[in-house]
Write an enzyme that holds these catalytic residues in place. Sequence first.
Site, mmCIF file in Angstrom:
data_model
loop_
_atom_site.group_PDB
_atom_site.id
_atom_site.type_symbol
_atom_site.label_atom_id
_atom_site.label_comp_id
_atom_site.label_asym_id
_atom_site.label_seq_id
_atom_site.Cartn_x
_atom_site.Cartn_y
_atom_site.Cartn_z
ATOM 1 N N GLU A 41 29.759 -5.226 -26.869
ATOM 2 C CA GLU A 41 28.695 -5.771 -27.784
ATOM 3 C C GLU A 41 29.475 -6.763 -28.642
ATOM 4 O O GLU A 41 30.111 -6.351 -29.745
ATOM 5 C CB GLU A 41 28.013 -4.568 -28.209
ATOM 6 N N ASP A 70 19.371 -4.582 -24.864
ATOM 7 C CA ASP A 70 19.805 -4.248 -26.106
ATOM 8 C C ASP A 70 18.680 -4.367 -27.131
ATOM 9 O O ASP A 70 17.552 -5.088 -26.801
ATOM 10 C CB ASP A 70 20.875 -5.484 -26.741
ATOM 11 N N GLY A 146 16.923 8.134 -30.718
ATOM 12 C CA GLY A 146 16.966 7.465 -31.851
ATOM 13 C C GLY A 146 15.818 7.595 -32.636
ATOM 14 O O GLY A 146 15.607 8.601 -33.181
ATOM 15 N N PHE A 147 15.116 6.479 -33.016
ATOM 16 C CA PHE A 147 14.227 6.540 -33.941
ATOM 17 C C PHE A 147 12.693 6.834 -33.251
ATOM 18 O O PHE A 147 11.540 6.775 -33.987
ATOM 19 C CB PHE A 147 13.972 5.169 -34.534
ATOM 20 N N ASP A 148 12.765 7.384 -32.110
ATOM 21 C CA ASP A 148 11.538 7.716 -31.468
ATOM 22 C C ASP A 148 10.691 8.575 -32.279
ATOM 23 O O ASP A 148 9.211 8.317 -32.097
ATOM 24 C CB ASP A 148 11.702 8.400 -30.121
HETATM 25 P P1 ITT Z 1 23.800 0.961 -25.343
HETATM 26 O O1 ITT Z 1 24.898 1.710 -24.766
HETATM 27 O O2 ITT Z 1 23.050 0.341 -24.076
HETATM 28 O O3 ITT Z 1 23.952 -0.076 -26.256
HETATM 29 P P2 ITT Z 1 22.416 2.131 -27.519
HETATM 30 O O4 ITT Z 1 21.738 3.519 -27.751
HETATM 31 O O5 ITT Z 1 23.515 1.777 -28.587
HETATM 32 O O6 ITT Z 1 22.914 1.979 -26.089
HETATM 33 P P3 ITT Z 1 21.150 -0.223 -28.440
HETATM 34 O O7 ITT Z 1 22.452 -0.832 -28.942
HETATM 35 O O8 ITT Z 1 20.257 -1.143 -27.640
HETATM 36 O O9 ITT Z 1 21.420 1.124 -27.724
HETATM 37 O O10 ITT Z 1 20.199 0.131 -29.639
HETATM 38 C C1 ITT Z 1 20.458 0.166 -30.800
HETATM 39 C C2 ITT Z 1 19.723 1.472 -31.601
HETATM 40 O O11 ITT Z 1 18.483 1.459 -31.705
HETATM 41 C C3 ITT Z 1 19.687 2.892 -30.609
HETATM 42 O O12 ITT Z 1 20.946 3.520 -30.974
HETATM 43 C C4 ITT Z 1 18.647 3.694 -31.268
HETATM 44 O O13 ITT Z 1 18.832 4.381 -32.408
HETATM 45 C C5 ITT Z 1 17.767 2.344 -31.608
HETATM 46 N N1 ITT Z 1 16.592 2.461 -30.515
HETATM 47 C C6 ITT Z 1 16.759 1.529 -29.513
HETATM 48 N N2 ITT Z 1 15.662 1.602 -28.802
HETATM 49 C C7 ITT Z 1 15.033 2.764 -29.034
HETATM 50 C C8 ITT Z 1 13.925 3.400 -28.549
HETATM 51 O O14 ITT Z 1 13.239 3.077 -27.410
HETATM 52 N N3 ITT Z 1 13.567 4.349 -29.244
HETATM 53 C C9 ITT Z 1 14.208 4.818 -30.340
HETATM 54 N N4 ITT Z 1 15.465 4.276 -30.791
HETATM 55 C C10 ITT Z 1 15.857 3.141 -29.999
#
Ligand code: ITT
Length: 196
Positions: A41, A70, A146-148
């Site tokens: 990244e 992303d 995550g923020f779900d």
């Molecule tokens: P990668 O290995 O694919 O990067 P990641 O979890 O780090 O997985 P991202 O960088 O795309 O994913 O997302 C950054 C953060 O944003 C992720 O850690 C979550 O906290 C939040 N996020 C992204 N998409 C989300 C979703 O659909 N629901 C809840 N939180 C989300």
Amino acid sequence: MSNKVVTIYFLTGNKHKVIEVEPIASKYGFKIKGYPGYKVEIQSMDLAEISEKAALLGYLYLGKPVMVEDAGLFIEALNGFPGPYSSYVYKVLGINGILKLLGGVSDRRAYFLSATTIIYKPCIITERGRVDGYISIEPRGDKGFGFDPIFIPEGSDMTFAEMSIDEKNKYSHRARSVSKALEKLGRCIEYMGSET
Ligand code: ITT
């Protein structure tokens, strides 16, 4: 286009993302295989730039069809924070930290953005997706990641964490960018087939 199902390697360390994307891929006739450890990244304010660079590097390394997605959460009252820094902020502050930052704030509007890049030589496709909604007053639900538990999409009363995968996919930023990208990939493969 041959009848062989194309497998796309989804470069992500997040299993939840793979589970969300699998049913979308099969709808478009593709197979998804989660592939952790190959997502490099870069830092950028633009999610599409992050997904494109990660996909190109992943493709150079693997030499197979790759997908990178992303995403980030953008909160209006915080001028779009945490946006591209969502992963870091989730780890450091968590959902309770975000709720604390919004304590007493009545404007709860927020949106998720997603950018998906697929490389299936010679097709290089990047698409974006967005879902508008609100930050809940308290966390609800135990599904997703995550923020779900604190995000309620417009048109629903439930947080993403209260929804099944299929329900979340009806609204989500990820489902939107991935669907658009896979649809375009199908057309690109068809076009390339008709060229030969
Ligand atoms: P990668 O290995 O694919 O990067 P990641 O979890 O780090 O997985 P991202 O960088 O795309 O994913 O997302 C950054 C953060 O944003 C992720 O850690 C979550 O906290 C939040 N996020 C992204 N998409 C989300 C979703 O659909 N629901 C809840 N939180 C989300």
